[in-house]
Design a protein around this motif. Structure first.
Motif, mmCIF file in Angstrom:
data_model
loop_
_atom_site.group_PDB
_atom_site.id
_atom_site.type_symbol
_atom_site.label_atom_id
_atom_site.label_comp_id
_atom_site.label_asym_id
_atom_site.label_seq_id
_atom_site.Cartn_x
_atom_site.Cartn_y
_atom_site.Cartn_z
ATOM 1 N N MET A 70 -12.154 25.511 -17.559
ATOM 2 C CA MET A 70 -10.987 25.706 -18.417
ATOM 3 C C MET A 70 -10.181 24.422 -18.423
ATOM 4 N N ASN A 71 -9.463 24.226 -19.473
ATOM 5 C CA ASN A 71 -8.597 23.066 -19.572
ATOM 6 C C ASN A 71 -7.472 23.202 -18.552
ATOM 7 N N ALA A 72 -7.194 22.141 -17.831
ATOM 8 C CA ALA A 72 -6.181 22.168 -16.769
ATOM 9 C C ALA A 72 -4.780 22.496 -17.293
ATOM 10 N N GLU A 73 -4.556 22.318 -18.590
ATOM 11 C CA GLU A 73 -3.247 22.639 -19.165
ATOM 12 C C GLU A 73 -3.020 24.143 -19.310
ATOM 13 N N ARG A 74 -4.048 24.936 -19.173
ATOM 14 C CA ARG A 74 -3.945 26.386 -19.357
ATOM 15 C C ARG A 74 -3.511 27.058 -18.041
ATOM 16 N N VAL A 75 -2.256 26.910 -17.708
ATOM 17 C CA VAL A 75 -1.719 27.421 -16.450
ATOM 18 C C VAL A 75 -1.838 28.944 -16.375
ATOM 19 N N ASP A 76 -1.522 29.640 -17.457
ATOM 20 C CA ASP A 76 -1.619 31.104 -17.463
ATOM 21 C C ASP A 76 -3.062 31.550 -17.295
ATOM 22 N N SER A 77 -3.990 30.833 -17.909
ATOM 23 C CA SER A 77 -5.406 31.182 -17.778
ATOM 24 C C SER A 77 -5.863 31.027 -16.333
ATOM 25 N N ARG A 78 -5.403 29.987 -15.686
ATOM 26 C CA ARG A 78 -5.798 29.790 -14.286
ATOM 27 C C ARG A 78 -5.343 30.960 -13.421
ATOM 28 N N ARG A 79 -4.099 31.378 -13.610
ATOM 29 C CA ARG A 79 -3.594 32.542 -12.854
ATOM 30 C C ARG A 79 -4.437 33.777 -13.147
ATOM 31 N N PHE A 80 -4.790 33.962 -14.399
ATOM 32 C CA PHE A 80 -5.612 35.109 -14.795
ATOM 33 C C PHE A 80 -6.961 35.070 -14.082
ATOM 34 N N TYR A 81 -7.652 33.928 -14.146
ATOM 35 C CA TYR A 81 -8.980 33.822 -13.523
ATOM 36 C C TYR A 81 -8.900 33.998 -12.005
ATOM 37 N N GLU A 82 -7.906 33.404 -11.390
ATOM 38 C CA GLU A 82 -7.753 33.570 -9.940
ATOM 39 C C GLU A 82 -7.480 35.029 -9.587
ATOM 40 N N GLY A 83 -6.727 35.725 -10.430
ATOM 41 C CA GLY A 83 -6.467 37.140 -10.211
ATOM 42 C C GLY A 83 -7.724 37.998 -10.288
ATOM 43 N N LEU A 84 -8.727 37.508 -11.011
ATOM 44 C CA LEU A 84 -10.014 38.207 -11.115
ATOM 45 C C LEU A 84 -10.959 37.846 -9.971
ATOM 46 N N GLY A 85 -10.529 36.923 -9.100
ATOM 47 C CA GLY A 85 -11.363 36.537 -7.969
ATOM 48 C C GLY A 85 -12.088 35.216 -8.124
ATOM 49 N N PHE A 86 -11.871 34.516 -9.240
ATOM 50 C CA PHE A 86 -12.484 33.204 -9.407
ATOM 51 C C PHE A 86 -11.777 32.204 -8.505
ATOM 52 N N VAL A 87 -12.528 31.245 -7.989
ATOM 53 C CA VAL A 87 -12.001 30.221 -7.099
ATOM 54 C C VAL A 87 -12.211 28.856 -7.750
ATOM 55 N N ALA A 88 -11.167 28.043 -7.773
ATOM 56 C CA ALA A 88 -11.271 26.683 -8.317
ATOM 57 C C ALA A 88 -11.966 25.818 -7.265
ATOM 58 N N SER A 89 -13.295 25.926 -7.198
ATOM 59 C CA SER A 89 -14.069 25.325 -6.113
ATOM 60 C C SER A 89 -14.628 23.947 -6.427
ATOM 61 N N HIS A 90 -14.619 23.561 -7.691
ATOM 62 C CA HIS A 90 -15.238 22.302 -8.078
ATOM 63 C C HIS A 90 -14.300 21.500 -8.974
ATOM 64 N N LEU A 91 -14.550 20.243 -9.048
ATOM 65 C CA LEU A 91 -13.846 19.358 -9.959
ATOM 66 C C LEU A 91 -14.792 19.059 -11.106
ATOM 67 N N GLY A 92 -14.358 19.272 -12.329
ATOM 68 C CA GLY A 92 -15.233 19.051 -13.481
ATOM 69 C C GLY A 92 -14.940 17.734 -14.176
ATOM 70 N N PHE A 93 -15.945 17.220 -14.835
ATOM 71 C CA PHE A 93 -15.816 15.969 -15.598
ATOM 72 C C PHE A 93 -16.404 16.173 -16.984
ATOM 73 N N LYS A 94 -15.852 15.475 -17.951
ATOM 74 C CA LYS A 94 -16.398 15.472 -19.310
ATOM 75 C C LYS A 94 -16.355 14.051 -19.818
ATOM 76 N N LYS A 95 -17.322 13.723 -20.638
ATOM 77 C CA LYS A 95 -17.351 12.427 -21.312
ATOM 78 C C LYS A 95 -17.762 12.686 -22.750
ATOM 79 N N TYR A 96 -16.865 12.433 -23.672
ATOM 80 C CA TYR A 96 -17.169 12.662 -25.078
ATOM 81 C C TYR A 96 -18.039 11.540 -25.611
ATOM 82 N N LEU A 97 -19.012 11.911 -26.384
ATOM 83 C CA LEU A 97 -19.953 10.933 -26.952
ATOM 84 C C LEU A 97 -19.722 10.753 -28.439
#
Length: 130
Positions: A103-130
């Motif tokens: 999820m986009n890091a700007e989606r603060v409400d989404s993060r709370r929602f996912y964590e409430g469902l038991g998801f854990v922010a366990s990894h750091l993601g990267f993107k590179k647009y081509l």
């Protein structure tokens, strides 16, 4: 629905041609599902589910969730929780041992929602647009 949020408004297109082409390509790949929720004949929610076979985590099969959207008028009404119950049921039925999403890091409400469902922010993601 993709444009019905703070980030989508600025990045989604009104030209539906590329979306139809992407939908056709996803259908041909076979491991993708687009799930749509309706209420009174109106689309109110959607998500994309992709099944991925992998080698790590003892060859775990994964369910990747993308493009999660609930109509702005219905956010907070429980539809998201119902959608993720559906995600988990479909993932288990497909032999997956984990569900993952980004999820986009700007989606603060989404993060709370996912964590409430038991998801854990366990990894750091990267993107590179081509």
């Amino acid at each position: 629905m993709l444009a019905d949020d703070m980030l989508g408004k600025g990045r989604e297109s009104e030209d539906l041609g590329p979306y139809y082409a992407a939908f056709d390509a996803m259908a041909e790949e076979g491991a993708n599902r687009v799930i749509v929720g309706e209420r009174d004949g109106e689309v109110v929610a959607t998500y994309q589910l992709t099944f991925i076979s992998g080698l790590s985590l003892a060859a775990a099969r994964r369910a990747q969730v993308e493009s999660v959207r609930v109509s702005s008028a219905l956010r907070g009404s429980g539809i998201g929780a119902l959608m993720f119950a559906d995600v988990e049921a479909r993932a288990r039925a497909a032999g997956c041992s984990l569900v993952q999403l980004t999820m986009n890091a700007e989606r603060v409400d989404s993060r709370r929602f996912y964590e409430g469902l038991g998801f854990v922010a366990s990894h750091l993601g990267f993107k590179k647009y081509l």
